[in-house]
Motif scaffolding. Structure first.
Motif, short mmCIF file in Angstrom:
data_model
loop_
_atom_site.label_atom_id
_atom_site.label_comp_id
_atom_site.label_asym_id
_atom_site.label_seq_id
_atom_site.Cartn_x
_atom_site.Cartn_y
_atom_site.Cartn_z
N ALA A 171 -69.05 20.59 18.41
CA ALA A 171 -67.80 20.38 19.16
C ALA A 171 -67.03 19.20 18.56
CB ALA A 171 -68.10 20.13 20.64
N ARG A 172 -67.77 18.14 18.24
CA ARG A 172 -67.14 16.95 17.63
C ARG A 172 -66.43 17.33 16.34
NH1 ARG A 172 -71.29 13.30 14.75
NH2 ARG A 172 -70.97 15.01 13.27
N ASP A 173 -67.08 18.17 15.52
CA ASP A 173 -66.51 18.52 14.21
C ASP A 173 -65.40 19.56 14.31
OD1 ASP A 173 -68.13 16.63 13.12
OD2 ASP A 173 -69.61 18.03 12.30
N ILE A 174 -65.38 20.30 15.41
CA ILE A 174 -64.23 21.19 15.65
C ILE A 174 -63.01 20.30 15.99
CG2 ILE A 174 -63.22 22.84 17.30
CD1 ILE A 174 -66.03 24.23 17.31
N LEU A 175 -63.23 19.32 16.85
CA LEU A 175 -62.16 18.37 17.18
C LEU A 175 -61.67 17.65 15.91
CD1 LEU A 175 -60.44 16.79 19.31
CD2 LEU A 175 -62.34 15.16 19.48
N GLY A 176 -62.59 17.33 15.02
CA GLY A 176 -62.25 16.63 13.79
C GLY A 176 -61.67 17.52 12.70
N GLY A 177 -61.55 18.82 12.99
CA GLY A 177 -60.95 19.74 12.03
C GLY A 177 -61.88 20.13 10.88
N ILE A 178 -63.17 19.82 11.01
CA ILE A 178 -64.11 20.15 9.94
C ILE A 178 -64.51 21.63 10.00
CG2 ILE A 178 -66.47 19.68 9.07
CD1 ILE A 178 -66.01 16.75 10.13
N CYS A 179 -64.66 22.16 11.21
CA CYS A 179 -65.02 23.58 11.34
C CYS A 179 -64.18 24.25 12.43
CB CYS A 179 -66.51 23.74 11.64
SG CYS A 179 -67.20 22.48 12.73
N ASP A 180 -64.14 25.58 12.38
CA ASP A 180 -63.42 26.37 13.40
C ASP A 180 -64.35 26.86 14.49
OD1 ASP A 180 -61.08 26.03 12.10
OD2 ASP A 180 -60.90 28.07 11.32
N VAL A 181 -65.58 27.20 14.07
CA VAL A 181 -66.57 27.69 15.04
C VAL A 181 -67.90 26.97 14.81
CG1 VAL A 181 -65.55 29.98 15.39
CG2 VAL A 181 -67.23 29.65 13.57
N ALA A 182 -68.67 26.85 15.90
CA ALA A 182 -69.99 26.23 15.81
C ALA A 182 -70.96 27.03 16.67
CB ALA A 182 -69.94 24.78 16.29
N VAL A 183 -72.22 27.03 16.26
CA VAL A 183 -73.28 27.70 17.03
C VAL A 183 -74.00 26.61 17.82
CG1 VAL A 183 -75.37 29.11 16.90
CG2 VAL A 183 -73.54 29.39 15.19
N LYS A 242 -64.92 35.98 6.04
CA LYS A 242 -63.68 35.45 6.63
C LYS A 242 -63.90 34.08 7.28
CE LYS A 242 -63.48 37.36 11.30
NZ LYS A 242 -62.85 38.25 12.22
N TRP A 243 -65.18 33.71 7.52
CA TRP A 243 -65.48 32.41 8.11
C TRP A 243 -65.92 31.40 7.04
CZ3 TRP A 243 -63.52 31.87 12.64
CH2 TRP A 243 -63.44 32.96 13.52
N LYS A 244 -65.66 31.71 5.80
CA LYS A 244 -66.11 30.82 4.71
C LYS A 244 -65.61 29.38 4.90
CE LYS A 244 -67.01 30.90 -0.23
NZ LYS A 244 -68.45 30.83 0.00
N GLY A 245 -66.56 28.43 4.86
CA GLY A 245 -66.21 27.02 5.02
C GLY A 245 -65.78 26.63 6.42
N LYS A 246 -66.07 27.49 7.42
CA LYS A 246 -65.55 27.23 8.78
C LYS A 246 -66.62 27.12 9.86
CE LYS A 246 -61.02 29.00 7.84
NZ LYS A 246 -60.13 30.13 7.72
N VAL A 247 -67.90 27.27 9.48
CA VAL A 247 -68.95 27.30 10.51
C VAL A 247 -69.78 26.02 10.49
CG1 VAL A 247 -70.95 28.58 11.39
CG2 VAL A 247 -69.10 29.83 10.22
N CYS A 248 -70.02 25.46 11.69
CA CYS A 248 -70.92 24.31 11.83
C CYS A 248 -72.16 24.72 12.63
CB CYS A 248 -70.22 23.16 12.55
SG CYS A 248 -69.08 22.24 11.49
N ILE A 249 -73.30 24.20 12.22
CA ILE A 249 -74.56 24.51 12.90
C ILE A 249 -75.57 23.42 12.55
CG2 ILE A 249 -75.51 25.94 10.99
CD1 ILE A 249 -76.55 27.91 13.18
#
Ligand SMILES: [Fe+2]
Length: 336
Positions: free
Chosen positions: A199-211, A145-152
């Motif tokens: 956090a930067r990429d969540i603001l930029g709409g690239i990901c929904d969640v980050a570790v 369900k997180w496909k394409g939505k996680v940044c790390i």
């Protein structure tokens, strides 16, 4: 003779930076400014003076090379793995201190008393502010369900190998490989950059969640990282994830006493001071970390994340699985 010369070199280093001989000498890979206010207050009450020598890296090698003539009393570092490296290189000694044992939870110190955590940071989830979630299990990072939505960041960074090693402690290597492959499949972008980039990429709409690590939120939101980062910090909410059968994964900043410490008694006295209520509050707040001692207040930004339940897996145990974790990262092509 060789050792004597190296010892003299070390003393010359102290002289070169204009420091008078002190009662306690700290070699640290952390920014010395983080403990300077505590050193000042310790010296004021006890009369014991403390010097710091900042080493960007090569701490264990430096102390090993100086050998018996090393002026180092205390060795400070971040990440349990680095502290274990000091023990494995034979440059530490056990500390017999009930004060330290009482203040530092068992899973945040060496089982043989060679090192003690002084503050800790959690590996947390940054989530887009409007995302409808309030809890998270680390295991869910592989949920499709997180496909394409996680940044790390890179899977080989020590922050991540420690997290993945914790997963091995909870679920074994085989299940961890499956989990890592699933997490890799969920990445919104290449595993790279730093934690704040999540956090930067969540603001930029690239990901929904980050570790990412907990203290960066304090560094971003406080403005200490510059104006741009305030926006990153404000774009996210922090969720304290847990393992399904445990708590939140943490890592420490900590210290050991050098094997050949010339001033062992005063060194232990200073470490005991660092776990006093007063020092814990200052030390942890300086970098938005959690105090190791129960009942001591964290910075308000950190406290706002909610109640943190530290995972029961000991850091000594987790570190043993670092190598396997790193091999699994390569095996699943995590960074490619
Ligand atoms: Fe960091």
């Amino acid at each position: 003779m060789r050792q004597m010369l190296l010892g003299l070199t070390a003393l010359a280093t102290f002289a070169a930076v204009g420091q008078a001989a002190a009662d306690v000498n700290i070699y640290t890979t952390r920014e010395p400014g983080l403990i300077q206010p505590l050193i000042d207050s310790f010296t004021k009450t006890t009369g014991v003076t403390v010097n710091t020598v900042f080493l960007k890296d090569g701490l264990a090698e430096r102390v090993a090379t100086e050998g018996e003539s090393s002026p180092a009393d205390i060795l400070m570092a971040v990440d349990a793995g680095n502290l274990v490296d000091l023990v494995e290189k034979g440059v530490t000694q056990p500390i017999d201190s009930q004060v330290l044992k009482d203040a530092v939870p068992a899973q945040l110190r060496d089982e043989n008393d060679h090192w003690f955590g002084l503050s800790y940071r959690a590996r947390v989830i940054y989530a887009a502010k409007d995302l409808d979630i309030s809890t998270f299990n680390y295991e869910d990072l592989s949920d499709p369900k997180w496909k394409g939505k996680v940044c790390i960041r890179s899977g080989q960074h020590p922050y991540n190998t420690a997290l993945f090693a914790s997963h091995i402690v909870h679920h074994g290597a085989e299940a961890t490989e499956t989990w890592l492959a699933g997490l890799k499949a969920n990445l919104a972008r290449k595993a790279a950059g730093g934690d704040r980039d999540g956090a930067r990429d969540i603001l930029g709409g690239i990901c929904d969640v980050a570790v990412a690590n907990s203290y960066y939120v304090g560094l971003m939101r406080s403005g200490k990282g510059g104006e741009e980062q305030v926006k990153w910090g404000e774009a996210i909410k922090v969720i304290l994830p847990t393992f399904r059968d445990g708590g939140t994964q943490v890592n420490i900043s900590g210290a050991a006493v050098a094997k050949h410490a010339p001033n062992k008694d005063d060194a232990v006295k200073f470490l005991e001071y660092l776990v006093s209520d007063e020092a814990q509050e200052i030390y942890a707040k300086a970098n938005y970390e959690y105090p190791v001692k129960a009942g001591v207040a964290a910075d308000p930004i950190v406290a706002s994340f909610g109640e943190l339940i530290v995972d029961k897996a000991s850091l000594s145990e987790i570190v043993k699985h670092r190598k396997t974790a790193s091999e699994l990262v390569d095996k699943v092509g995590f960074d490619s």
